[in-house]
Scaffold this active site. Structure first.
Site, PDB file in Angstrom:
ATOM      1  N   ASP A  64      63.582 -31.603  15.208  1.00 60.14           N
ATOM      2  CA  ASP A  64      62.297 -30.903  15.121  1.00 60.14           C
ATOM      3  C   ASP A  64      62.007 -30.588  13.652  1.00 60.14           C
ATOM      4  OD1 ASP A  64      60.266 -28.876  15.197  1.00 60.14           O
ATOM      5  OD2 ASP A  64      60.885 -28.323  17.226  1.00 60.14           O
TER       6      ASP A  64
ATOM      7  N   HIS B 251      59.580 -32.035  18.206  1.00 62.49           N
ATOM      8  CA  HIS B 251      58.750 -30.906  18.646  1.00 62.49           C
ATOM      9  C   HIS B 251      57.696 -31.313  19.675  1.00 62.49           C
ATOM     10  CE1 HIS B 251      57.781 -26.691  17.852  1.00 62.49           C
ATOM     11  NE2 HIS B 251      56.497 -26.967  17.818  1.00 62.49           N
TER      12      HIS B 251
ATOM     13  N   SER C 219      56.910 -23.454  21.473  1.00 61.10           N
ATOM     14  CA  SER C 219      56.517 -23.170  20.097  1.00 61.10           C
ATOM     15  C   SER C 219      55.802 -21.815  20.014  1.00 61.10           C
ATOM     16  CB  SER C 219      55.672 -24.323  19.548  1.00 61.10           C
ATOM     17  OG  SER C 219      55.519 -24.229  18.151  1.00 61.10           O
TER      18      SER C 219
END
Length: 280
Positions: free
Chosen positions: A225, A258, A146
């Site tokens: 995600d 995620h 991320s």
């Protein structure tokens, strides 16, 4: 630079340490975890960069990376994501301030005195680890998730002399074109968007930063995600690599989100990818 060992654990035949040291870049003490496999070394080193809100502990306890690392004889270093402590600027939002350093050197008040995470990671952190532990400066790779995936890609592109391999999980592929990046870059770097492009992996690749440096870049992205369309935008990285002739292995993983469950599912592939690149 001296180090203070805070904890030490035996895991997968190797040793995991939590370490504190002083950083001139941030003007604070900083923490990291370091896994060393069994043996004398020097070992290839993978630098893991974590995402928003994380400390050095999230990857260390959740990713399940040390079994694969031990099997490949690879060390893994995981630093904190920002400076912390009394006198360090912060914000009430989760995506700015402490825990959200974005791996850039801030130029704007009140962030500039301490939020120098690019210089920290590529300077103080690595120099400390190279001096104190049996790892190989010439065989170092970087990966992350991320915000940390953004950090891994941009630091590899900006410092190819330091990193021989790079991969990412669900990276923020073009922070100049998403809300997370626009907020952080406005705060840390100011309103000159031309300066932002130097910290955007898709823009860097468009400008030729990857040419001749990495034979492949591995990215895994979960298709479930919830940040995929609004924040991560892997299609921008894919398009930039295609236009620049940069090989990108972008794996879109059906049903994965995620979380660290996603990373734990594919971390062995990433460790193996780097281990192959860092041979010899």
């Amino acid at each position: 630079m001296s180090v203070e060992i805070l904890q030490q654990h035996r895991v997968h035949g190797g040793t995991l340490r939590y370490v504190r040291h002083d950083s001139a870049a941030t003007g604070t003490s900083m923490r990291f975890s370091l896994f060393l496999p069994e043996g004398e070394g020097p070992f290839p080193l993978l630098v893991w960069l974590s995402g928003l809100t994380c400390t050095e502990d999230n990857f260390t306890t959740k990713a399940g990376a040390y079994g694969p690392a031990a099997a490949h004889g690879v060390a893994i270093l995981a630093p904190d994501t920002s400076p912390r402590g009394e006198g360090v600027a912060d914000d009430d939002a989760y995506d700015l301030g402490q825990g959200a350093g974005f791996y850039v050197d801030a130029t704007q008040a009140p962030w500039a005195p301490h939020f120098r995470m690019e210089t920290y990671v590529t300077g103080d952190l690595l120099e400390t680890v190279f001096a104190a532990f049996p790892v190989d400066r010439a065989r170092t790779g970087v990966f992350g998730h991320s915000m940390g995936g953004h950090g891994a890609l941009t630091l590899a592109l900006r410092h190819p002399d330091l990193f021989r391999s790079v991969s990412a999980f669900a990276p923020i592929c073009s922070p100049t074109r998403c809300p997370w990046g626009e907020k952080a870059f406005s705060a840390y770097l100011g309103e000159d968007r031309a300066a932002w492009a130097d910290h955007d992996s898709a823009r860097l690749i468009e400008a030729g930063a990857a040419k001749g440096r990495f034979d492949d870049i591995l990215v895994d992205q979960g298709l479930a995600d919830n940040f995929l369309d609004g924040q991560l935008k892997p299609e921008l990285l894919e398009a930039a690599c295609a236009a620049a002739g940069q090989t990108l292995t972008l794996r879109r993983q059906e049903g994965y989100d995620h979380s660290y469950f996603f990373m734990a599912s594919f971390i062995a592939d990433h460790v193996a990818f780097h281990a192959e690149k860092l041979k010899g």
